[in-house]
Write an enzyme that holds these catalytic residues in place. Structure first.
Site, PDB file in Angstrom:
ATOM      1  N   GLN A 291      83.654 -12.538 -12.319  1.00  0.00           N
ATOM      2  CA  GLN A 291      84.891 -12.114 -12.968  1.00  0.00           C
ATOM      3  C   GLN A 291      86.075 -12.053 -12.002  1.00  0.00           C
ATOM      4  O   GLN A 291      87.129 -11.533 -12.364  1.00  0.00           O
ATOM      5  CB  GLN A 291      84.695 -10.793 -13.721  1.00  0.00           C
ATOM      6  CG  GLN A 291      84.411  -9.577 -12.872  1.00  0.00           C
ATOM      7  CD  GLN A 291      84.009  -8.389 -13.727  1.00  0.00           C
ATOM      8  OE1 GLN A 291      82.888  -8.316 -14.223  1.00  0.00           O
ATOM      9  NE2 GLN A 291      84.913  -7.437 -13.909  1.00  0.00           N
TER      10      GLN A 291
ATOM     11  N   MET B   4      93.658   5.970 -14.039  1.00  0.00           N
ATOM     12  CA  MET B   4      92.722   5.889 -12.914  1.00  0.00           C
ATOM     13  C   MET B   4      92.129   4.496 -12.848  1.00  0.00           C
ATOM     14  O   MET B   4      91.771   3.908 -13.869  1.00  0.00           O
ATOM     15  CB  MET B   4      91.612   6.925 -13.067  1.00  0.00           C
ATOM     16  CG  MET B   4      92.117   8.307 -12.790  1.00  0.00           C
ATOM     17  SD  MET B   4      90.758   9.452 -12.563  1.00  0.00           S
ATOM     18  CE  MET B   4      91.699  10.957 -12.401  1.00  0.00           C
TER      19      MET B   4
ATOM     20  N   HIS C 299      85.312   6.722 -14.619  1.00  0.00           N
ATOM     21  CA  HIS C 299      83.897   6.337 -14.790  1.00  0.00           C
ATOM     22  C   HIS C 299      83.048   7.568 -15.143  1.00  0.00           C
ATOM     23  O   HIS C 299      82.139   7.493 -15.969  1.00  0.00           O
ATOM     24  CB  HIS C 299      83.327   5.752 -13.497  1.00  0.00           C
ATOM     25  CG  HIS C 299      83.984   4.499 -13.026  1.00  0.00           C
ATOM     26  ND1 HIS C 299      84.814   4.461 -11.944  1.00  0.00           N
ATOM     27  CD2 HIS C 299      83.903   3.227 -13.489  1.00  0.00           C
ATOM     28  CE1 HIS C 299      85.226   3.217 -11.733  1.00  0.00           C
ATOM     29  NE2 HIS C 299      84.701   2.447 -12.662  1.00  0.00           N
TER      30      HIS C 299
ATOM     31  N   ASP D 244      90.805  -0.713 -19.917  1.00  0.00           N
ATOM     32  CA  ASP D 244      90.609  -2.166 -20.008  1.00  0.00           C
ATOM     33  C   ASP D 244      90.438  -2.500 -21.493  1.00  0.00           C
ATOM     34  O   ASP D 244      89.345  -2.862 -21.938  1.00  0.00           O
ATOM     35  CB  ASP D 244      89.377  -2.569 -19.198  1.00  0.00           C
ATOM     36  CG  ASP D 244      89.556  -2.220 -17.729  1.00  0.00           C
ATOM     37  OD1 ASP D 244      90.402  -2.832 -17.074  1.00  0.00           O
ATOM     38  OD2 ASP D 244      88.867  -1.297 -17.253  1.00  0.00           O
TER      39      ASP D 244
ATOM     40  N   GLY E 270      85.832   1.919 -20.864  1.00  0.00           N
ATOM     41  CA  GLY E 270      87.101   2.632 -20.906  1.00  0.00           C
ATOM     42  C   GLY E 270      88.166   1.860 -21.663  1.00  0.00           C
ATOM     43  O   GLY E 270      88.236   0.628 -21.597  1.00  0.00           O
ATOM     44  N   GLU E 271      89.027   2.608 -22.356  1.00  0.00           N
ATOM     45  CA  GLU E 271      90.157   1.970 -23.058  1.00  0.00           C
ATOM     46  C   GLU E 271      91.210   1.467 -22.084  1.00  0.00           C
ATOM     47  O   GLU E 271      92.116   0.737 -22.479  1.00  0.00           O
ATOM     48  CB  GLU E 271      90.809   2.961 -24.037  1.00  0.00           C
ATOM     49  CG  GLU E 271      89.998   3.163 -25.283  1.00  0.00           C
ATOM     50  CD  GLU E 271      90.723   4.002 -26.313  1.00  0.00           C
ATOM     51  OE1 GLU E 271      91.791   4.563 -26.005  1.00  0.00           O
ATOM     52  OE2 GLU E 271      90.195   4.116 -27.433  1.00  0.00           O
TER      53      GLU E 271
HETATM   54  O1  PAF Z   1      85.126  -2.659 -16.266  1.00  0.00           O
HETATM   55  C1  PAF Z   1      84.362  -2.975 -15.319  1.00  0.00           C
HETATM   56  O2  PAF Z   1      84.161  -2.202 -14.367  1.00  0.00           O
HETATM   57  C2  PAF Z   1      83.672  -4.314 -15.342  1.00  0.00           C
HETATM   58  O3  PAF Z   1      84.499  -5.312 -15.870  1.00  0.00           O
HETATM   59  C3  PAF Z   1      82.299  -4.296 -16.040  1.00  0.00           C
HETATM   60  C4  PAF Z   1      82.443  -3.959 -17.519  1.00  0.00           C
HETATM   61  C5  PAF Z   1      81.383  -3.292 -15.367  1.00  0.00           C
HETATM   62  C6  PAF Z   1      81.644  -5.685 -15.955  1.00  0.00           C
HETATM   63  O4  PAF Z   1      81.457  -6.077 -14.620  1.00  0.00           O
END
Ligand code: PAF
Length: 280
Positions: free
Chosen positions: A62, A185, A38, A151, A148-149
């Site tokens: 989510q 990470m 992050h 995800d 981030g890549e």
């Molecule tokens: O990747 C994440 O941490 C989450 O999916 C995001 C993009 C902040 C949406 O809640």
């Protein structure tokens, strides 16, 4: 000094001030439990923009009913300290009611790209991500937003929704940050016991070996089953998928050809780890 706001109206008042000063704005959406991945997004945003806003919201939409929403690690004070140290200007940390007021009834659904990989085993996930990211982008209207890549499918889904809905924000993908043994990470790595954490190091190792075999032109149908059995032997109980895909369409491909990427989601006990590596 990092300022924290919890209301959309206060966020908009701050972005109006930044705009009045002709400052460009970078947005770093997060669910907290911050790590160097992050912070790398935040550092990239600092390089490209005059002002950087981070968001912290653990988005219930989510998570599936049997997933880890309640257990998801939360430590706003520690997160805010880290963001301040990398020079983030503003943290938007809304509560549930601010994001999803009573009778909230709209959702954003992205087709195609969400019908594969994580979309198959976590059917609620991308609808939740697309809805919250659309809201965060419209609430702050930054110049650029950073994801981030690690995800990778999420990144492609967000690129698609921004294009389809004409949201005037540039989406910036940032390469995965890894631990010294190669493990990507992730906030969820915190769930692993020391013994499980050691086991998890096999994932990037097997992924890299598999990438080399695929890059050499071997068919996925012969390489992936043996990679899966190596993952099982290394302690991964369940493998949601290990797939060679075209990174634009996210559809499986039989033999590596550009732009090919290897995607994995596998469990150690209840902890689901995902990763992806470019092939060619
Ligand atoms: O990747 C994440 O941490 C989450 O999916 C995001 C993009 C902040 C949406 O809640």
């Amino acid at each position: 000094m990092l300022e924290v706001v919890r209301k959309v109206a206060d966020l908009r008042a701050k972005t109006a001030q930044y705009r009045a000063a002709h400052a460009s704005i970078g947005l770093v959406p997060t669910m907290g439990a911050l790590h160097d991945g992050h912070l790398t997004l935040a550092r990239s945003a600092k390089l490209d923009n005059v002002r950087v806003i981070a968001t912290l919201f653990v988005n219930p939409k989510q998570f599936g009913p049997r997933e880890d929403f309640a257990a998801y690690p939360r430590d706003e004070v520690a997160d805010a300290g880290m963001l301040e140290r990398v020079g983030v200007d503003l943290l938007f940390a809304p509560d549930l009611e601010e994001m999803y007021p009573e009778n909230f009834s709209t959702s954003v659904a992205v087709g195609g790209l969400t019908q594969t990989l994580c979309g198959l085993t976590r059917p609620h996930f991308f609808g939740g991500v697309a809805t919250v990211v659309t809201k965060l982008l419209l609430q702050s209207l930054p110049d650029r937003a950073y994801f981030g890549e690690k995800d990778f499918q999420q990144l492609q889904v967000i690129r698609r929704l921004v294009r389809d809905l004409n949201i005037p924000v540039a989406i910036v993908g940032v390469p995965t940050i890894r631990e010294s043994d190669g493990l990507a990470m992730s906030s969820r790595n915190a769930y692993l016991s020391p013994a499980q954490r050691k086991m998890a190091g096999a994932l990037p190792q097997i992924m890299q070996e598999t990438v080399a075999e695929l890059r050499a032109g071997n068919p996925a149908a012969t390489i992936l089953p043996s990679a899966k059995s190596r993952l099982h032997k290394a302690g991964f109980d369940r493998i949601d998928y290990l797939e060679l895909c075209d990174e634009q369409t996210l559809q499986p491909i039989a033999i590596a050809r550009p732009p090919a990427r290897l995607f994995v989601a596998a469990f150690i006990d209840k902890t689901r780890l995902i990763d992806n590596w470019p092939v060619i």
